[in-house]
Design a protein around this motif. Structure first.
Motif, PDB file in Angstrom:
ATOM      1  N   SER A   1      -5.773   3.803   4.956  1.00  0.00           N
ATOM      2  CA  SER A   1      -6.664   3.826   3.797  1.00  0.00           C
ATOM      3  C   SER A   1      -7.997   4.467   4.143  1.00  0.00           C
ATOM      4  O   SER A   1      -8.543   5.267   3.380  1.00  0.00           O
ATOM      5  CB  SER A   1      -6.895   2.391   3.302  1.00  0.00           C
ATOM      6  OG  SER A   1      -7.941   2.336   2.367  1.00  0.00           O
TER       7      SER A   1
ATOM      8  N   LYS B   1       0.436   7.343  -3.804  1.00  0.00           N
ATOM      9  CA  LYS B   1      -0.156   6.879  -5.066  1.00  0.00           C
ATOM     10  C   LYS B   1      -1.660   6.729  -4.925  1.00  0.00           C
ATOM     11  O   LYS B   1      -2.432   7.074  -5.830  1.00  0.00           O
ATOM     12  CB  LYS B   1       0.463   5.553  -5.491  1.00  0.00           C
ATOM     13  CG  LYS B   1      -0.052   5.052  -6.839  1.00  0.00           C
ATOM     14  CD  LYS B   1       0.587   3.741  -7.242  1.00  0.00           C
ATOM     15  CE  LYS B   1       0.128   3.340  -8.644  1.00  0.00           C
ATOM     16  NZ  LYS B   1      -1.337   3.224  -8.759  1.00  0.00           N
ATOM     17  N   TYR B   2      -2.077   6.226  -3.781  1.00  0.00           N
ATOM     18  CA  TYR B   2      -3.506   6.053  -3.515  1.00  0.00           C
ATOM     19  C   TYR B   2      -4.217   7.401  -3.535  1.00  0.00           C
ATOM     20  O   TYR B   2      -5.332   7.522  -4.043  1.00  0.00           O
ATOM     21  CB  TYR B   2      -3.660   5.367  -2.165  1.00  0.00           C
ATOM     22  CG  TYR B   2      -5.051   4.869  -1.845  1.00  0.00           C
ATOM     23  CD1 TYR B   2      -5.736   4.028  -2.709  1.00  0.00           C
ATOM     24  CD2 TYR B   2      -5.662   5.222  -0.642  1.00  0.00           C
ATOM     25  CE1 TYR B   2      -6.998   3.553  -2.395  1.00  0.00           C
ATOM     26  CE2 TYR B   2      -6.923   4.745  -0.319  1.00  0.00           C
ATOM     27  CZ  TYR B   2      -7.579   3.910  -1.201  1.00  0.00           C
ATOM     28  OH  TYR B   2      -8.831   3.441  -0.888  1.00  0.00           O
ATOM     29  N   GLN B   3      -3.574   8.415  -2.993  1.00  0.00           N
ATOM     30  CA  GLN B   3      -4.138   9.767  -3.019  1.00  0.00           C
ATOM     31  C   GLN B   3      -4.349  10.220  -4.455  1.00  0.00           C
ATOM     32  O   GLN B   3      -5.400  10.768  -4.799  1.00  0.00           O
ATOM     33  CB  GLN B   3      -3.207  10.742  -2.286  1.00  0.00           C
ATOM     34  CG  GLN B   3      -3.713  12.178  -2.308  1.00  0.00           C
ATOM     35  CD  GLN B   3      -2.912  13.091  -1.392  1.00  0.00           C
ATOM     36  OE1 GLN B   3      -2.332  12.646  -0.407  1.00  0.00           O
ATOM     37  NE2 GLN B   3      -2.875  14.363  -1.695  1.00  0.00           N
TER      38      GLN B   3
ATOM     39  N   PHE C   1       0.832  -1.195   0.000  1.00  0.00           N
ATOM     40  CA  PHE C   1       0.000   0.000   0.000  1.00  0.00           C
ATOM     41  C   PHE C   1       0.871   1.252   0.000  1.00  0.00           C
ATOM     42  O   PHE C   1       1.738   1.411   0.850  1.00  0.00           O
ATOM     43  CB  PHE C   1      -0.905  -0.011   1.226  1.00  0.00           C
ATOM     44  CG  PHE C   1      -1.821   1.168   1.308  1.00  0.00           C
ATOM     45  CD1 PHE C   1      -2.789   1.375   0.345  1.00  0.00           C
ATOM     46  CD2 PHE C   1      -1.718   2.066   2.351  1.00  0.00           C
ATOM     47  CE1 PHE C   1      -3.648   2.470   0.419  1.00  0.00           C
ATOM     48  CE2 PHE C   1      -2.577   3.158   2.441  1.00  0.00           C
ATOM     49  CZ  PHE C   1      -3.540   3.349   1.471  1.00  0.00           C
TER      50      PHE C   1
ATOM     51  N   ARG D   1     -13.033  -0.405   0.676  1.00  0.00           N
ATOM     52  CA  ARG D   1     -11.757  -0.268  -0.029  1.00  0.00           C
ATOM     53  C   ARG D   1     -10.627  -1.110   0.555  1.00  0.00           C
ATOM     54  O   ARG D   1      -9.540  -1.143  -0.021  1.00  0.00           O
ATOM     55  CB  ARG D   1     -11.322   1.211  -0.024  1.00  0.00           C
ATOM     56  CG  ARG D   1     -12.376   2.182  -0.557  1.00  0.00           C
ATOM     57  CD  ARG D   1     -11.752   3.545  -0.836  1.00  0.00           C
ATOM     58  NE  ARG D   1     -11.039   4.090   0.289  1.00  0.00           N
ATOM     59  CZ  ARG D   1     -11.553   4.936   1.191  1.00  0.00           C
ATOM     60  NH1 ARG D   1     -12.804   5.317   1.082  1.00  0.00           N
ATOM     61  NH2 ARG D   1     -10.821   5.401   2.185  1.00  0.00           N
TER      62      ARG D   1
ATOM     63  N   ASP E   1      -4.691   8.268  -7.117  1.00  0.00           N
ATOM     64  CA  ASP E   1      -5.718   7.445  -7.749  1.00  0.00           C
ATOM     65  C   ASP E   1      -7.123   7.875  -7.321  1.00  0.00           C
ATOM     66  O   ASP E   1      -8.044   7.937  -8.147  1.00  0.00           O
ATOM     67  CB  ASP E   1      -5.506   5.973  -7.379  1.00  0.00           C
ATOM     68  CG  ASP E   1      -4.270   5.384  -8.032  1.00  0.00           C
ATOM     69  OD1 ASP E   1      -3.781   5.972  -9.017  1.00  0.00           O
ATOM     70  OD2 ASP E   1      -3.799   4.330  -7.557  1.00  0.00           O
TER      71      ASP E   1
END
Length: 209
Positions: free
Chosen positions: A88, A7-9, A3, A62, A11
């Motif tokens: 997350s 990058k998640y931010q 994780f 998620r 996406d």
């Protein structure tokens, strides 16, 4: 690999722009998630984009991939899984009760992938999460869901836990269905789908139609 919050931010921001520009593409996100995504698009860090007062459940959706990845495959999977599930969740739902609900969900998934039977997977998950004043209601209801699954029917569970969006309603009811119908996937899906939400005026009007 694993994780990656930055990058998640990115996406989530890309996804947010897509659905905000096309309302037909937005099919499930609630106001808490939408507001958080707007914050991310506006340049806020994920550390401050999420609601600190929410009690809703959508952060749990998620974390399923995290449970699959960290618990059985990653070294020190339990601690990493819990921490990353909470991170997350905080992108959109940065309250203790929503964070811990997401962590419990991810831990259950991880325990199942690791070979635990359903009830043991649930019990193992909430033994890892510490109960606090803010999470007490959620933890009590999860324990109650496990006990009720042995003797009560789905109608009793709906009345006991509720069918709204708060995590202390959604997660215990989901766990009840999961354990109660663990040997019949079709019954579990039907029981869950028929636990429709009716706690807003808009939904009551739709049901009347």
């Amino acid at each position: 690999c694993g994780f990656a919050p930055k990058k998640y931010q990115g996406d989530l921001s890309k996804w947010g722009k897509k659905i905000l520009n096309n309302p037909d593409a937005e099919r499930w996100a609630g106001p808490t998630a939408i507001n958080a995504v707007k914050n991310l698009i506006g340049g806020k860090s994920y550390l401050e984009s999420g609601s600190t007062t929410t009690e809703s459940c959508s952060a749990t959706y998620r974390v399923i991939p995290l449970g699959i990845f960290y618990r059985p495959f990653a070294k020190d999977g339990i601690d990493e899984l819990k921490n990353n599930a909470e991170i997350s969740a905080m992108f959109t739902h940065n309250s203790e009760i929503s964070n811990e609900g997401a962590a419990i969900t991810a831990l259950i998934i991880g325990n199942l992938i690791h070979g635990m039977l359903p009830e043991k997977a649930v019990r193992g998950a909430f033994e890892i999460v510490k109960e606090t004043e803010k999470t007490k209601l959620l933890m009590q209801k999860i324990r109650q869901a496990v006990e009720m699954s042995r003797t009560e029917n789905i109608e009793a569970a709906r009345k006991t836990f509720g069918t709204g969006s708060p995590i202390y309603q959604t997660l215990p009811l989901a766990i009840f269905c999961f354990i109660k119908f663990q040997n019949d996937f079709e019954k579990a899906v039907i029981a869950s789908a028929n636990s429709y939400r009716d706690d807003t005026q808009e939904e009551k009007e739709l049901l009347q139609k």
